[in-house]
Each structure stands twice: as structure tokens, then as C-alpha cells.
Design a protein around this motif. Structure first.
Motif, PDB file in Angstrom:
ATOM      1  N   SER A  86       6.247 -12.053  -3.940  1.00  0.00           N
ATOM      2  CA  SER A  86       6.995 -11.175  -4.828  1.00  0.00           C
ATOM      3  C   SER A  86       6.854 -11.724  -6.239  1.00  0.00           C
ATOM      4  CB  SER A  86       8.471 -11.125  -4.410  1.00  0.00           C
ATOM      5  OG  SER A  86       9.218 -10.349  -5.321  1.00  0.00           O
ATOM      6  N   SER A  87       6.512 -10.873  -7.199  1.00  0.00           N
ATOM      7  CA  SER A  87       6.193 -11.352  -8.546  1.00  0.00           C
ATOM      8  C   SER A  87       7.429 -11.807  -9.322  1.00  0.00           C
ATOM      9  CB  SER A  87       5.464 -10.260  -9.334  1.00  0.00           C
ATOM     10  OG  SER A  87       6.258  -9.088  -9.434  1.00  0.00           O
ATOM     11  N   ASN A  88       8.636 -11.473  -8.847  1.00  0.00           N
ATOM     12  CA  ASN A  88       9.873 -11.944  -9.471  1.00  0.00           C
ATOM     13  C   ASN A  88      10.847 -12.386  -8.386  1.00  0.00           C
ATOM     14  OD1 ASN A  88       9.476 -11.355 -12.388  1.00  0.00           O
ATOM     15  ND2 ASN A  88       9.364  -9.234 -11.677  1.00  0.00           N
ATOM     16  N   TYR A  89      11.687 -13.342  -8.739  1.00  0.00           N
ATOM     17  CA  TYR A  89      12.749 -13.762  -7.825  1.00  0.00           C
ATOM     18  C   TYR A  89      14.009 -12.963  -8.156  1.00  0.00           C
ATOM     19  CZ  TYR A  89      16.545 -16.560  -5.876  1.00  0.00           C
ATOM     20  OH  TYR A  89      17.680 -16.971  -5.205  1.00  0.00           O
TER      21      TYR A  89
ATOM     22  N   ARG B 222      12.971   1.264  -5.245  1.00  0.00           N
ATOM     23  CA  ARG B 222      11.855   0.590  -4.583  1.00  0.00           C
ATOM     24  C   ARG B 222      11.028   1.603  -3.807  1.00  0.00           C
ATOM     25  NH1 ARG B 222      11.794  -5.138  -1.603  1.00  0.00           N
ATOM     26  NH2 ARG B 222      10.272  -4.790   0.049  1.00  0.00           N
ATOM     27  N   CYS B 223       9.702   1.496  -3.921  1.00  0.00           N
ATOM     28  CA  CYS B 223       8.762   2.363  -3.197  1.00  0.00           C
ATOM     29  C   CYS B 223       7.875   1.491  -2.311  1.00  0.00           C
ATOM     30  CB  CYS B 223       7.895   3.160  -4.173  1.00  0.00           C
ATOM     31  SG  CYS B 223       8.823   4.241  -5.284  1.00  0.00           S
ATOM     32  N   GLU B 224       7.742   1.883  -1.048  1.00  0.00           N
ATOM     33  CA  GLU B 224       6.940   1.138  -0.089  1.00  0.00           C
ATOM     34  C   GLU B 224       5.877   2.045   0.514  1.00  0.00           C
ATOM     35  OE1 GLU B 224       9.670  -0.223   2.839  1.00  0.00           O
ATOM     36  OE2 GLU B 224      10.768  -1.543   1.472  1.00  0.00           O
ATOM     37  N   ALA B 225       4.728   1.474   0.819  1.00  0.00           N
ATOM     38  CA  ALA B 225       3.664   2.185   1.526  1.00  0.00           C
ATOM     39  C   ALA B 225       3.384   1.449   2.822  1.00  0.00           C
ATOM     40  CB  ALA B 225       2.398   2.248   0.675  1.00  0.00           C
TER      41      ALA B 225
ATOM     42  N   TRP C  43       2.498  -5.551  14.418  1.00  0.00           N
ATOM     43  CA  TRP C  43       2.266  -5.996  13.047  1.00  0.00           C
ATOM     44  C   TRP C  43       2.424  -4.844  12.075  1.00  0.00           C
ATOM     45  CZ3 TRP C  43       1.944 -10.876  11.439  1.00  0.00           C
ATOM     46  CH2 TRP C  43       1.591 -11.868  12.357  1.00  0.00           C
ATOM     47  N   GLN C  44       3.071  -5.122  10.943  1.00  0.00           N
ATOM     48  CA  GLN C  44       3.189  -4.140   9.876  1.00  0.00           C
ATOM     49  C   GLN C  44       2.878  -4.817   8.543  1.00  0.00           C
ATOM     50  OE1 GLN C  44       7.148  -2.524  10.064  1.00  0.00           O
ATOM     51  NE2 GLN C  44       6.704  -1.246  11.837  1.00  0.00           N
ATOM     52  N   LEU C  45       2.094  -4.141   7.719  1.00  0.00           N
ATOM     53  CA  LEU C  45       1.744  -4.614   6.382  1.00  0.00           C
ATOM     54  C   LEU C  45       2.328  -3.627   5.381  1.00  0.00           C
ATOM     55  CD1 LEU C  45       0.047  -6.625   4.637  1.00  0.00           C
ATOM     56  CD2 LEU C  45      -1.802  -4.942   4.772  1.00  0.00           C
ATOM     57  N   VAL C  46       3.214  -4.099   4.497  1.00  0.00           N
ATOM     58  CA  VAL C  46       3.967  -3.203   3.628  1.00  0.00           C
ATOM     59  C   VAL C  46       3.849  -3.640   2.172  1.00  0.00           C
ATOM     60  CG1 VAL C  46       6.200  -2.113   3.202  1.00  0.00           C
ATOM     61  CG2 VAL C  46       5.607  -2.860   5.519  1.00  0.00           C
ATOM     62  N   PRO C  47       2.936  -3.068   1.395  1.00  0.00           N
ATOM     63  CA  PRO C  47       2.939  -3.310  -0.054  1.00  0.00           C
ATOM     64  C   PRO C  47       4.040  -2.479  -0.721  1.00  0.00           C
ATOM     65  CG  PRO C  47       1.132  -1.865   0.559  1.00  0.00           C
ATOM     66  CD  PRO C  47       1.782  -2.267   1.838  1.00  0.00           C
ATOM     67  N   TRP C  48       4.619  -2.984  -1.815  1.00  0.00           N
ATOM     68  CA  TRP C  48       5.734  -2.295  -2.453  1.00  0.00           C
ATOM     69  C   TRP C  48       5.811  -2.630  -3.942  1.00  0.00           C
ATOM     70  CZ3 TRP C  48       9.137  -5.739  -4.638  1.00  0.00           C
ATOM     71  CH2 TRP C  48       9.161  -7.030  -4.104  1.00  0.00           C
TER      72      TRP C  48
ATOM     73  N   PHE D   4       9.975  -5.249 -13.571  1.00  0.00           N
ATOM     74  CA  PHE D   4       9.083  -4.501 -12.690  1.00  0.00           C
ATOM     75  C   PHE D   4       8.460  -5.515 -11.742  1.00  0.00           C
ATOM     76  CE2 PHE D   4       4.925  -2.883 -11.445  1.00  0.00           C
ATOM     77  CZ  PHE D   4       5.262  -1.629 -10.961  1.00  0.00           C
ATOM     78  N   THR D   5       8.671  -5.333 -10.453  1.00  0.00           N
ATOM     79  CA  THR D   5       8.260  -6.317  -9.455  1.00  0.00           C
ATOM     80  C   THR D   5       7.316  -5.680  -8.452  1.00  0.00           C
ATOM     81  OG1 THR D   5      10.416  -7.380  -9.674  1.00  0.00           O
ATOM     82  CG2 THR D   5       9.098  -8.002  -7.772  1.00  0.00           C
ATOM     83  N   ALA D   6       6.276  -6.405  -8.083  1.00  0.00           N
ATOM     84  CA  ALA D   6       5.337  -5.971  -7.044  1.00  0.00           C
ATOM     85  C   ALA D   6       5.253  -7.045  -5.980  1.00  0.00           C
ATOM     86  CB  ALA D   6       3.959  -5.695  -7.635  1.00  0.00           C
ATOM     87  N   GLY D   7       5.028  -6.626  -4.749  1.00  0.00           N
ATOM     88  CA  GLY D   7       4.942  -7.594  -3.667  1.00  0.00           C
ATOM     89  C   GLY D   7       4.352  -6.992  -2.419  1.00  0.00           C
ATOM     90  N   VAL D   8       4.253  -7.804  -1.393  1.00  0.00           N
ATOM     91  CA  VAL D   8       3.747  -7.353  -0.108  1.00  0.00           C
ATOM     92  C   VAL D   8       4.500  -8.087   0.995  1.00  0.00           C
ATOM     93  CG1 VAL D   8       1.865  -9.057  -0.148  1.00  0.00           C
ATOM     94  CG2 VAL D   8       1.686  -7.038   1.326  1.00  0.00           C
ATOM     95  N   ASP D   9       4.942  -7.339   2.000  1.00  0.00           N
ATOM     96  CA  ASP D   9       5.637  -7.910   3.155  1.00  0.00           C
ATOM     97  C   ASP D   9       4.759  -7.774   4.392  1.00  0.00           C
ATOM     98  OD1 ASP D   9       7.725  -8.291   1.467  1.00  0.00           O
ATOM     99  OD2 ASP D   9       9.036  -6.760   2.337  1.00  0.00           O
ATOM    100  N   VAL D  10       4.922  -8.713   5.302  1.00  0.00           N
ATOM    101  CA  VAL D  10       4.264  -8.673   6.612  1.00  0.00           C
ATOM    102  C   VAL D  10       5.359  -8.827   7.650  1.00  0.00           C
ATOM    103  CG1 VAL D  10       2.589  -9.729   8.151  1.00  0.00           C
ATOM    104  CG2 VAL D  10       2.144  -9.661   5.681  1.00  0.00           C
TER     105      VAL D  10
END
Length: 329
Positions: free
Chosen positions: A83-86, A269-272, A287-292, A319-325
Motif C-alpha cells: 500500500s503506497s500510504n499507511y 475505494r475501488c477494487e478490481a 486464491w484472489q488477487l485484488v488491485p485497488w 491518493f493510495t494504490a495497492g494490491v491485496d492477495v
């Protein structure tokens, strides 16, 4: 002559009758009777009215609402790869204290007994470990968390939880020690949560309310709602996309600072979610890969928290970007 013909005719009639009724008649069916219409089969009740040509078919039963929680696995591993910001409940920390983002791993365990006290109550154990990157003050300590709660599905897809939480490090731990409320970077709380997630309609939401009693004292909470779309883009081969949009607001009353009462942050927040990737990753896979991406604005508590710390620790906009698994056991 006439008598012979008449006799012959009577004998022939009797013979014909004997042949016609020599076999038993077919059995009368019991139970409901199925009539075949042009567009398929229609069942009617076995009464006089239903046998009429003008009988109205019985309306189909409404689809049964299926709980999204009934088939969930006993454990979920959620990895915020980056995540680009805490942030804490949407409230962003400035680059002075966190200048390179952060990552965390959250493990949610659900022991097998889901009927404690005979009331249909389950258990949930949460374990978290994270790291804040960069040369900021918050990066000097790891972020650790643990929690235990009792859960109950009140209505289909609506789950209530009451529990205890412990936090070491991070924003909460740092302020606990900085303000002299605890000898170490430790904060403890009790909390209640309501979570709604309907996979059939796509709507979901949550309401959190917590009270700190060690390190940080006061109240805090969060309100969130959102919608999940399926198959938002045409499928190419065996790859498709789902999308989620959620909006929320966090608030606190005397939690971060004595006079900080109001809104901590607003966020969208928007997730794909790509699904069915080779049959091993996606919507219904393990398994799920979720960029947001997420946009957040600080509320009126920002100024009060910064004054309590003596410096600008809370950012006004991020403005924060990240990816969850995620992995479901």
C-alpha cells in the motif's frame, strides 16, 4: 332366415364386447397431475378445479436467500502485498512518519464450534503483522495486532461480533507511548461490529464501534457501504473481471486526543477482482488477487490530532494504490 341373421348378429356383438373388456382398465394416477404445455411442464394440484382447461398454474416459489457466511472456510489469509500510504481506518499519516508505504498480513481463524452456549455463536481469532517502510518514526517498530471475538449471524448475511483487540506499534501504539498513556507502544480496546454482505444482490456494509481502555482511551468507529458488480467486462478466454466500490467515514471521540471529537476521515475505494484465471485464482477460487485505489480526505479531527502531537502527523488528502492477495483455507 331373419332369425338366423339376428342370432348371428347378437353373437357377434357379444363376442366383440368380450374381446373389448377382456383386459383390465389402466390404473388411475394418484397425487398431482402433470400437464405438458407448449412451453414445458406445469404442475397442478389434484382437485377438480385444477383439472379444468382454464386452471391457473401454481406460482413458482421465490428463490431462497442464501447466506454468504454459511459456506465460508475456517480460515482466511489476507495479505496487503503493498500500500503506497499507511492509513488507519482511512485516516492517512504524512510522509514525515511514513514515507514509503506499508504491507501487512492478516490471518482470520474461525474455530469449528459455531454453536457456543447452544445459541449459534461462533468464534473468531485475528492475528496481524505488518511493517511501515521508510525512514519515518513509525517504521522503527513492527505493527502487531491480535483480537478475539464472538460472532452471531442475526439474519441471513448480517453478522454481529463483540470482541477484544490489542495493538502494538503503528499509529495507535506510537500515540499511546508519545502521550504518556502507556510505557510501551501498546493499545487495547473492546469493540462491536455489524457486517452485512449479500453475494446475491451485491450490496455490503459494516458498522464498527470501539472503546479504548489502555494506551488510548475514548471511542472510535467506522461506517461503510458498497456494491459489488460481477462480469463488468466481456470475458476474454477464461479471464473476466469483477469490480467493487465502497465509501466510508471513520470517527472518534477523545480517542486520539482529549479534544478530538468528530470525523477522522472520509474515503472512497475501488477494487478490481480478476476471476477464473486458469481455474485456480478468482471469485470463487482459493486464491484472489485484488488491485485497488483509494482516495481519502481528513475530517475535522486532523487539526486537533496534529496539535496534540505538536507536528503534522495526519495528512489532509491522500491518493493510495495497492494490491491485496487473499487465500481461503
Amino acid at each position: 332366415m331373419k332369425s338366423i341373421n339376428l342370432l348371428t348378429l347378437m353373437a357377434g356383438s357379444a363376442l366383440s364386447a368380450g374381446i373389448a373388456f377382456s383386459e383390465a382398465p389402466p390404473a388411475i394416477p394418484s397425487g398431482s397431475i402433470t400437464y405438458t404445455a407448449v412451453n414445458g411442464q406445469t404442475d397442478y394440484a389434484d382437485d377438480f378445479a385444477s383439472h379444468s382447461d382454464y386452471a391457473t398454474p401454481t406460482p413458482a416459489a421465490a428463490p431462497r436467500q442464501i447466506s454468504a457466511y454459511s459456506n465460508r472456510k475456517w480460515a482466511t489469509l489476507d495479505i496487503n502485498a503493498y500500500s503506497s500510504n499507511y492509513q488507519v481506518r482511512g485516516m492517512g499519516v504524512t510522509n514525515r512518519y511514513s514515507d514509503a508505504g506499508w504491507s501487512f498480513v492478516n490471518l482470520q481463524l474461525k474455530p469449528g464450534n459455531t454453536n457456543l452456549f447452544g445459541w449459534g455463536i461462533g468464534q473468531q481469532l485475528d492475528l496481524q503483522a505488518g511493517a511501515i517502510y521508510g525512514s519515518g518514526v513509525l517504521g522503527n517498530e513492527p505493527v502487531l495486532g491480535a483480537g478475539y471475538g464472538l460472532t452471531k449471524e442475526i439474519f441471513p448475511n448480517l453478522v454481529a461480533k463483540a470482541g477484544y483487540g490489542l495493538q502494538y506499534g503503528g499509529l495507535e501504539g506510537f500515540l499511546s507511548e508519545y502521550r504518556g498513556k502507556a510505557p510501551h507502544q501498546l493499545a487495547q480496546n473492546i469493540h462491536i461490529n455489524l457486517t452485512y454482505d449479500d453475494r446475491q444482490t451485491g450490496y455490503f456494509g459494516r458498522f464498527d464501534l470501539g472503546a479504548g481502555f489502555y494506551g488510548l482511551t475514548g471511542w472510535y468507529g467506522l461506517i461503510e457501504g458498497g456494491y459489488r458488480w460481477q462480469d463488468v467486462l466481456p470475458t476474454r478466454g477464461n479471464i473476466g473481471w469483477d469490480a467493487t466500490v465502497r465509501a466510508g467515514m471513520s470517527y472518534s471521540f477523545g480517542y486520539w486526543a482529549g479534544n478530538a471529537d468528530g470525523v477522522d476521515a472520509y474515503y472512497i475505494r475501488c477494487e478490481a477482482l480478476p476471476y477464473n484465471i486458469g481455474g485456480t485464482m478468482g471469485r470463487d477460487a482459493q486464491w484472489q488477487l485484488v488491485p485497488w485505489v483509494q482516495t481519502s480526505w481528513a475530517g475535522n479531527n486532523r487539526t486537533k490530532i496534529n496539535q496534540a502531537v505538536g507536528t503534522g502527523i495526519i495528512d489532509h488528502f491522500q491518493f493510495t494504490a495497492g494490491v491485496d492477495v487473499r487465500y481461503n483455507f
